[in-house]
Design a protein around this motif. Structure first.
Motif, PDB file in Angstrom:
ATOM      1  N   TYR A 156      19.227  11.323   7.299  1.00  0.00           N
ATOM      2  CA  TYR A 156      18.221  10.335   7.712  1.00  0.00           C
ATOM      3  C   TYR A 156      16.876  10.805   7.205  1.00  0.00           C
ATOM      4  O   TYR A 156      16.722  11.953   6.775  1.00  0.00           O
ATOM      5  N   LYS A 157      15.891   9.906   7.245  1.00  0.00           N
ATOM      6  CA  LYS A 157      14.528  10.288   6.884  1.00  0.00           C
ATOM      7  C   LYS A 157      13.607   9.942   8.036  1.00  0.00           C
ATOM      8  O   LYS A 157      13.776   8.910   8.674  1.00  0.00           O
ATOM      9  N   GLU A 158      12.638  10.826   8.276  1.00  0.00           N
ATOM     10  CA  GLU A 158      11.689  10.599   9.359  1.00  0.00           C
ATOM     11  C   GLU A 158      10.285  10.538   8.783  1.00  0.00           C
ATOM     12  O   GLU A 158       9.908  11.391   7.990  1.00  0.00           O
ATOM     13  N   TYR A 159       9.553   9.521   9.166  1.00  0.00           N
ATOM     14  CA  TYR A 159       8.181   9.347   8.694  1.00  0.00           C
ATOM     15  C   TYR A 159       7.244   9.262   9.902  1.00  0.00           C
ATOM     16  O   TYR A 159       7.442   8.419  10.786  1.00  0.00           O
ATOM     17  N   PHE A 160       6.251  10.103   9.924  1.00  0.00           N
ATOM     18  CA  PHE A 160       5.175  10.078  10.944  1.00  0.00           C
ATOM     19  C   PHE A 160       5.705  10.117  12.379  1.00  0.00           C
ATOM     20  O   PHE A 160       5.170   9.446  13.251  1.00  0.00           O
ATOM     21  N   LEU A 161       6.741  10.865  12.634  1.00  0.00           N
ATOM     22  CA  LEU A 161       7.337  10.810  13.968  1.00  0.00           C
ATOM     23  C   LEU A 161       6.836  11.889  14.916  1.00  0.00           C
ATOM     24  O   LEU A 161       7.019  11.774  16.126  1.00  0.00           O
ATOM     25  N   ASP A 162       6.193  12.939  14.377  1.00  0.00           N
ATOM     26  CA  ASP A 162       5.883  14.080  15.237  1.00  0.00           C
ATOM     27  C   ASP A 162       5.028  13.731  16.449  1.00  0.00           C
ATOM     28  O   ASP A 162       5.251  14.246  17.524  1.00  0.00           O
ATOM     29  N   ASP A 163       4.059  12.843  16.254  1.00  0.00           N
ATOM     30  CA  ASP A 163       3.197  12.470  17.395  1.00  0.00           C
ATOM     31  C   ASP A 163       3.373  10.990  17.743  1.00  0.00           C
ATOM     32  O   ASP A 163       2.519  10.386  18.382  1.00  0.00           O
ATOM     33  N   ALA A 164       4.500  10.408  17.322  1.00  0.00           N
ATOM     34  CA  ALA A 164       4.630   8.952  17.434  1.00  0.00           C
ATOM     35  C   ALA A 164       4.783   8.491  18.883  1.00  0.00           C
ATOM     36  O   ALA A 164       5.501   9.085  19.681  1.00  0.00           O
ATOM     37  N   GLU A 165       4.084   7.396  19.165  1.00  0.00           N
ATOM     38  CA  GLU A 165       4.187   6.755  20.470  1.00  0.00           C
ATOM     39  C   GLU A 165       5.331   5.734  20.419  1.00  0.00           C
ATOM     40  O   GLU A 165       5.998   5.491  21.409  1.00  0.00           O
ATOM     41  N   VAL A 166       5.516   5.145  19.228  1.00  0.00           N
ATOM     42  CA  VAL A 166       6.632   4.217  19.059  1.00  0.00           C
ATOM     43  C   VAL A 166       7.442   4.626  17.828  1.00  0.00           C
ATOM     44  O   VAL A 166       6.891   4.913  16.763  1.00  0.00           O
ATOM     45  N   LEU A 167       8.761   4.699  18.033  1.00  0.00           N
ATOM     46  CA  LEU A 167       9.673   5.026  16.938  1.00  0.00           C
ATOM     47  C   LEU A 167      10.310   3.725  16.470  1.00  0.00           C
ATOM     48  O   LEU A 167      10.912   3.002  17.265  1.00  0.00           O
ATOM     49  N   VAL A 168      10.136   3.427  15.181  1.00  0.00           N
ATOM     50  CA  VAL A 168      10.816   2.258  14.621  1.00  0.00           C
ATOM     51  C   VAL A 168      12.129   2.754  14.036  1.00  0.00           C
ATOM     52  O   VAL A 168      12.137   3.663  13.207  1.00  0.00           O
ATOM     53  N   PHE A 169      13.232   2.180  14.488  1.00  0.00           N
ATOM     54  CA  PHE A 169      14.546   2.550  13.961  1.00  0.00           C
ATOM     55  C   PHE A 169      14.998   1.444  13.023  1.00  0.00           C
ATOM     56  O   PHE A 169      15.062   0.275  13.415  1.00  0.00           O
ATOM     57  N   SER A 170      15.287   1.828  11.766  1.00  0.00           N
ATOM     58  CA  SER A 170      15.711   0.803  10.823  1.00  0.00           C
ATOM     59  C   SER A 170      16.460   1.425   9.660  1.00  0.00           C
ATOM     60  O   SER A 170      16.670   2.637   9.596  1.00  0.00           O
ATOM     61  N   PHE A 171      16.877   0.566   8.729  1.00  0.00           N
ATOM     62  CA  PHE A 171      17.694   1.009   7.587  1.00  0.00           C
ATOM     63  C   PHE A 171      17.606  -0.064   6.511  1.00  0.00           C
ATOM     64  O   PHE A 171      17.240  -1.213   6.777  1.00  0.00           O
ATOM     65  N   GLY A 172      17.929   0.335   5.275  1.00  0.00           N
ATOM     66  CA  GLY A 172      17.934  -0.620   4.169  1.00  0.00           C
ATOM     67  C   GLY A 172      16.587  -1.300   3.975  1.00  0.00           C
ATOM     68  O   GLY A 172      15.528  -0.708   4.233  1.00  0.00           O
ATOM     69  N   ILE A 173      16.629  -2.550   3.558  1.00  0.00           N
ATOM     70  CA  ILE A 173      15.408  -3.283   3.216  1.00  0.00           C
ATOM     71  C   ILE A 173      14.463  -3.383   4.416  1.00  0.00           C
ATOM     72  O   ILE A 173      13.244  -3.350   4.262  1.00  0.00           O
ATOM     73  N   SER A 174      15.021  -3.471   5.620  1.00  0.00           N
ATOM     74  CA  SER A 174      14.167  -3.559   6.815  1.00  0.00           C
ATOM     75  C   SER A 174      13.377  -2.263   7.014  1.00  0.00           C
ATOM     76  O   SER A 174      12.241  -2.286   7.498  1.00  0.00           O
ATOM     77  N   ALA A 175      13.980  -1.125   6.633  1.00  0.00           N
ATOM     78  CA  ALA A 175      13.273   0.150   6.751  1.00  0.00           C
ATOM     79  C   ALA A 175      12.095   0.200   5.774  1.00  0.00           C
ATOM     80  O   ALA A 175      11.086   0.846   6.038  1.00  0.00           O
ATOM     81  N   ARG A 176      12.228  -0.481   4.633  1.00  0.00           N
ATOM     82  CA  ARG A 176      11.114  -0.501   3.669  1.00  0.00           C
ATOM     83  C   ARG A 176       9.947  -1.312   4.228  1.00  0.00           C
ATOM     84  O   ARG A 176       8.784  -0.924   4.074  1.00  0.00           O
ATOM     85  N   ALA A 177      10.262  -2.446   4.872  1.00  0.00           N
ATOM     86  CA  ALA A 177       9.192  -3.219   5.531  1.00  0.00           C
ATOM     87  C   ALA A 177       8.588  -2.381   6.647  1.00  0.00           C
ATOM     88  O   ALA A 177       7.365  -2.345   6.828  1.00  0.00           O
ATOM     89  N   ALA A 178       9.457  -1.679   7.380  1.00  0.00           N
ATOM     90  CA  ALA A 178       8.988  -0.874   8.513  1.00  0.00           C
ATOM     91  C   ALA A 178       8.105   0.284   8.047  1.00  0.00           C
ATOM     92  O   ALA A 178       7.115   0.612   8.695  1.00  0.00           O
ATOM     93  N   LYS A 210      13.026  12.624  23.318  1.00  0.00           N
ATOM     94  CA  LYS A 210      12.462  13.549  24.304  1.00  0.00           C
ATOM     95  C   LYS A 210      10.951  13.347  24.405  1.00  0.00           C
ATOM     96  O   LYS A 210      10.362  13.510  25.451  1.00  0.00           O
ATOM     97  N   LYS A 211      10.329  13.002  23.270  1.00  0.00           N
ATOM     98  CA  LYS A 211       8.867  12.856  23.267  1.00  0.00           C
ATOM     99  C   LYS A 211       8.417  11.411  23.098  1.00  0.00           C
ATOM    100  O   LYS A 211       7.427  10.984  23.657  1.00  0.00           O
ATOM    101  N   THR A 212       9.131  10.675  22.256  1.00  0.00           N
ATOM    102  CA  THR A 212       8.712   9.298  21.972  1.00  0.00           C
ATOM    103  C   THR A 212       9.442   8.362  22.917  1.00  0.00           C
ATOM    104  O   THR A 212      10.670   8.357  22.968  1.00  0.00           O
ATOM    105  N   LYS A 213       8.678   7.589  23.647  1.00  0.00           N
ATOM    106  CA  LYS A 213       9.281   6.819  24.741  1.00  0.00           C
ATOM    107  C   LYS A 213       9.341   5.319  24.452  1.00  0.00           C
ATOM    108  O   LYS A 213       9.551   4.514  25.364  1.00  0.00           O
ATOM    109  N   LYS A 214       9.101   4.958  23.206  1.00  0.00           N
ATOM    110  CA  LYS A 214       9.264   3.547  22.843  1.00  0.00           C
ATOM    111  C   LYS A 214      10.054   3.468  21.546  1.00  0.00           C
ATOM    112  O   LYS A 214       9.726   4.178  20.588  1.00  0.00           O
ATOM    113  N   VAL A 215      11.066   2.612  21.515  1.00  0.00           N
ATOM    114  CA  VAL A 215      11.853   2.458  20.294  1.00  0.00           C
ATOM    115  C   VAL A 215      11.968   0.982  19.932  1.00  0.00           C
ATOM    116  O   VAL A 215      12.280   0.141  20.777  1.00  0.00           O
ATOM    117  N   LEU A 216      11.657   0.695  18.681  1.00  0.00           N
ATOM    118  CA  LEU A 216      11.761  -0.673  18.158  1.00  0.00           C
ATOM    119  C   LEU A 216      12.844  -0.690  17.078  1.00  0.00           C
ATOM    120  O   LEU A 216      12.723   0.002  16.071  1.00  0.00           O
TER     121      LEU A 216
END
Lengths: 375, 178
Positions: free
Chosen positions: A264-286, A321-327
């Motif tokens: 998997y790849k993680e972008y800007f997650l270390d201090d993230a308040e919201v984690l966007v979970f996605s894949f494929g073309i939707s991950a590129r928009a995300a 454990k740290k990020t409490k919102k997932v989209l």
């Protein structure tokens, strides 16, 4: 020196498959995957590798199973309707532990649906399309370089774990012409499992968690390959103890090796308040949306699954454990969101952005949803 | 960071998807940029409205569809009506003067009406050359690729025996807007 060139997504898959040692292709061309078969039909004969256009998708996967048992690295490419037809043989490949790779360039469904429109609605079919409890590996590249590397990896994983591997791809990327870095041969791993000289007929005999050996099907003892549940010899057996062991052997060769399989790849997650979970073309928009959100002071990050099956549960749970919102952003009516719901603790707020009308999400739409969610 | 977004709209068969692919080839292989062309892919390739989005950038491209278009070239009314969205306020807009009549709100666009299809037929001799005419017109209006690279690439790319007519098409494209 590796070179950046312009290729269509489908052609990147075909080139990567050949680079990974694919020496057998059987398929029935279908939009939006047809260029894969087309390219293979031209290139494989030049390389003295086998290409067969079959009468349908059922026969295509059947031929791949046979070729793989004869020591070939087999590939087929299809889209939703063809993938549906392949499910029976997919089960056979899982049951008999046959390595092969299936590309599913997803299109709008169900049925013949929207042949020319993107969709991410075969996520659960990739996991559970064939009947019975079974292990499966599915990878889902989003960027051009990943299309190459994940295709090579799909062959390696199938060869290593003696299991079918599914490559999911978006119609948008299958058809786009884009820059891609084709790495030099030798700069990436190509896994070749050596065929084993077997000393007895216990071909499926091994310890839980171990990979099965690749069997030299035609140059060794006569061995039995069966889609029925079987014992260590490959002969049909419904003995409860034997069946229990065989089920566990198949499942756990995957589940004992998650670290090797899951990517998997993680972008800007270390201090993230919201984690966007996605894949494929939707991950590129995300990814574009997350960058815009950061510019506006919103702490958003992206978790892009490259291996979608098995699901990257542990890595996500670490983030929760740290990020409490997932989209969850996916081009379907809601499929992988259920995996998130299964694994995210109750104190994690869950939101979705879903659509299945043939239009990919734009970065702006993802950004708006993030903004609403963090309010 | 340089990022330039281009959209071509046309009816299927006019050759704009080829124009988009050529633009990406030149930007990546000759100018070492990042680029992607995302075409519509439908039965419309045989006569209905089609478009292609091209993004050219100094950096890797996140999302492959145009979001803020700098340059829009359109050769028919129907694709114009469908695909004029997501244009920047100051976009350059080139429409075929014979085939696109109703522009609606043109905001602060720089609009050019030119007989692209007709000049391609008359000047270059064959309507299939709309792809190269559009490419040359884009080069002139945007400078997003260099003229020399465009010519060199088209010479190499043109099928045997068609180099001359493709060079003629470049000339037509370069002279459509003075």
């Amino acid at each position: 020196m590796s070179q950046r060139k312009v290729l269509q997504g489908n052609i990147i898959i075909a080139k990567a498959a050949l680079a990974a040692g694919c020496d057998f292709f059987a398929g029935y061309p279908i939009t939006p995957s047809s260029e894969i078969a087309q390219y293979m039909s031209k290139e494989m004969p030049k390389m003295e590798r086998a290409f067969i256009q079959m009468e349908d998708e059922i026969a295509s996967l059947g031929a791949c199973i046979g070729a793989s048992l004869a020591g070939k690295k087999a590939l087929t490419a299809t889209s939703g309707p063809g993938f549906s037809l392949m499910q029976e043989h997919l089960g056979m490949a899982v049951m008999a532990e046959v390595p092969l790779v299936i590309v599913n360039v997803m299109r709008g469904g169900p049925s013949t649906g929207m042949p020319t429109k993107p969709s991410q609605a075969d996520m659960m079919q990739a996991r559970w399309g064939t009947h019975g409890d079974h292990p499966i590996i599915a990878v889902y590249p989003a960027f051009s370089d990943e299309i190459f590397s994940e295709t090579v990896r799909a062959f390696n994983l199938s060869e290593k774990y003696w299991n079918p591997v599914i490559i999911l791809l978006d119609e948008v990327l299958a058809k786009a012409h884009m820059d891609v870095e084709i790495p030099d041969p030798g700069s990436y791993e190509v896994y070749w499992e050596k065929t084993h000289e077997i000393s007895d007929l216990n071909i499926y005999d091994r310890n839980i968690g171990e990979n099965p050996p690749r069997i030299d099907f035609f140059h060794s003892y006569p061995i039995h390959i069966d889609s029925l549940e079987h014992d260590a010899h490959g002969w049909p057996s419904f003995d409860a103890k034997t069946v229990d062991k065989m089920q566990r052997l198949r499942m756990e060769k995957i589940y004992y090796n998650l670290d090797d399989i899951i990517k998997y790849k993680e972008y800007f997650l270390d201090d993230a308040e919201v984690l966007v979970f996605s894949f494929g073309i939707s991950a590129r928009a995300a990814l574009a949306a997350v960058k815009m959100a950061r510019e506006q002071g919103i702490k958003a990050g992206l978790f892009q699954a490259l291996t979608v099956w098995p699901f990257p549960r542990a890595a996500l749970q670490e983030r929760f454990k740290k990020t409490k919102k997932v989209l969850t952003v996916e081009l379907n009516m809601g499929q992988m969101k259920y995996e998130i719901e299964r694994i995210a603790p109750p104190d994690v707020k869950k939101q979705t952005l879903l659509r299945a009308n043939g239009l990919p999400f734009s970065p702006g739409e993802v950004l708006e949803t993030i903004k609403e969610f963090v309010k | 960071m340089m990022k330039y977004e281009i959209r071509y709209g046309a009816v299927g068969g006019q050759g704009i998807i080829t124009a988009g692919a050529l633009l990406v080839d030149i930007a990546v292989e000759m100018e070492n940029k990042f680029a992607i062309a995302s075409p519509t892919y439908t039965a419309a390739v045989r006569g209905g409205p089609t478009k292609v989005d091209v993004i050219i950038s100094d950096e890797a491209i996140d999302f492959p569809h145009a979001q803020a278009i700098d340059f829009f070239l359109c050769t028919d009314q129907k694709p114009y009506d469908i695909y004029k969205e997501r244009l920047k306020d100051d976009a350059i807009v080139v429409v075929d003067s014979h085939l696109v009549h109703e522009l609606g709100d043109t905001r602060n666009w720089k609009v050019y009406h030119v007989p692209i299809i007709n000049e391609t037929k008359v000047g270059a001799g064959n309507v299939v050359l709309t792809s190269v005419v559009s490419l040359a017109l884009t080069q002139k209006m945007t400078n997003v690729i260099s003229y020399d690279n465009m010519v060199a690439h088209i010479k190499r790319w043109a099928p045997k025996g068609t180099v001359e007519m493709n060079m003629k098409a470049i000339e037509v494209g370069m002279n459509l807007i003075k």
